[in-house]
Design an enzyme around this catalytic site. Structure first.
Site, PDB file in Angstrom:
ATOM      1  N   PRO A   2      86.825 -14.541 -14.590  1.00 13.27           N
ATOM      2  CA  PRO A   2      85.611 -13.799 -14.871  1.00 13.27           C
ATOM      3  C   PRO A   2      85.189 -13.918 -16.336  1.00 13.27           C
ATOM      4  O   PRO A   2      86.020 -14.172 -17.207  1.00 13.27           O
ATOM      5  CB  PRO A   2      85.981 -12.368 -14.513  1.00 13.27           C
ATOM      6  CG  PRO A   2      87.455 -12.309 -14.696  1.00 13.27           C
ATOM      7  CD  PRO A   2      87.997 -13.680 -14.432  1.00 13.27           C
ATOM      8  N   GLU A   3      83.894 -13.760 -16.572  1.00  9.74           N
ATOM      9  CA  GLU A   3      83.332 -13.848 -17.917  1.00  9.74           C
ATOM     10  C   GLU A   3      82.935 -12.453 -18.385  1.00  9.74           C
ATOM     11  O   GLU A   3      83.278 -11.454 -17.755  1.00  9.74           O
ATOM     12  CB  GLU A   3      82.152 -14.817 -17.911  1.00  9.74           C
ATOM     13  CG  GLU A   3      82.537 -16.216 -17.437  1.00  9.74           C
ATOM     14  CD  GLU A   3      81.382 -17.196 -17.391  1.00  9.74           C
ATOM     15  OE1 GLU A   3      80.370 -16.970 -18.076  1.00  9.74           O
ATOM     16  OE2 GLU A   3      81.471 -18.194 -16.646  1.00  9.74           O
TER      17      GLU A   3
END
Length: 287
Positions: A2-3
């Protein structure tokens, strides 16, 4: 994955379950996913046992649970990590649960899962040590910092502009998904050399990145495979992706066939018409 948007969504979904609550116990099932500030084996105390959580901070793609007594648990989700809140202990058959905490909250269990083990846990006795050892290595946060603060970093050196966006030392939080989406929105080809960006272009790019990230946070992030928030819910920003993961498909703006390749060792997608050749960017993108 995830970012930044996904990690910020996890932070927001964890907050009502943890802030003001006490960690009753902590259990580490895999010692190799946790690093302490002094390299000693992690203990219940270093993992925040008996601590009351004061707040949850984020910088870039990292989280920090900060206790009222100053202790800190730093969490990096890596590529497949999850922090989930459960009503009860997970079943013994559930795979890849590497750490578990029981809390005083109504939903009493927090778990850390990471099938691919690119993430991890770091413990510190103070927030100052976290900043010194970990967060000082990161650039300004792409969402919280003003674009004018980190835009100059996008023009340093001579490399592909997408590589600059992915450099966590230049700006913290941008990853493959939102770099592609922001570059498409502004009309800059990912292979454009940083030295060709004008001052105005770099500022407009930084502003565009921040807007793309904010929109994704509002949509609770993008769920492509593993990502879920702390309550187990997926995001929906993937429904708005214009280029990411769409190599060979039709551009939703102009109808051209999207192209794909490797930029900065990452799979990258762009539109040859909407994102013209790099020689035009210093003139074309202006405020």
């Amino acid at each position: 994955m995830p970012e930044l948007p996904e990690v910020e969504t996890v932070r927001r979904s964890l907050t009502p379950h943890l802030v003001g609550e006490t960690i009753l116990s902590a259990t580490l099932f895999r010692a190799d996913i946790c690093e302490t500030h002094d390299q000693r084996p992690a203990t219940d105390d270093t993992l925040l046992a008996h601590a009351t959580i004061a707040r949850i901070d984020r910088k870039g793609k990292q989280l920090a649970l900060i206790a009222t007594d100053g202790r800190v648990l730093n969490i990096h989700l890596g590529m497949s990590g999850q922090v989930l809140i459960r009503d009860q202990h997970p079943e013994a058959t559930e795979n890849h649960v590497h750490a578990l905490w029981t809390t005083s909250g109504s939903r009493a269990v927090m778990i850390f899962k990471d099938p691919r083990r690119f993430g991890g846990l770091w413990t510190f006795p103070t927030i100052d040590l976290l900043n010194e050892r970990r967060w000082s290595l990161l650039g300004p946060d792409a969402l919280d910092a003003l674009p004018s603060v980190w835009a100059p970093a996008l023009r340093r050196g001579d490399r592909a502009v997408k590589a600059a966006l992915l450099d966590q030392r230049a700006v913290a939080g941008v990853g493959n998904i939102y770099a592609d989406e922001a570059l498409f929105r502004i009309g800059i080809r990912p292979t454009t050399r940083t030295k060709r960006l004008s001052i105005a272009a770099s500022l407009q790019l930084a502003t565009t990145v921040r807007s793309v990230l904010a929109e994704s946070v509002a949509a609770r992030g993008s769920t492509l495979r593993d990502y879920r928030d702390a309550d187990g819910f997926p995001g929906r920003q993937q429904l708005e992706h214009r280029v990411y993961g769409r190599s060979g498909q039709t551009c939703l703006t102009c109808g051209s066939r999207l192209r794909g390749g490797q930029v900065g060792q990452r799979t990258t997608v762009w539109c040859p018409k909407c994102q013209p050749s790099q020689t035009k960017h210093s003139e074309r993108v202006k405020l």
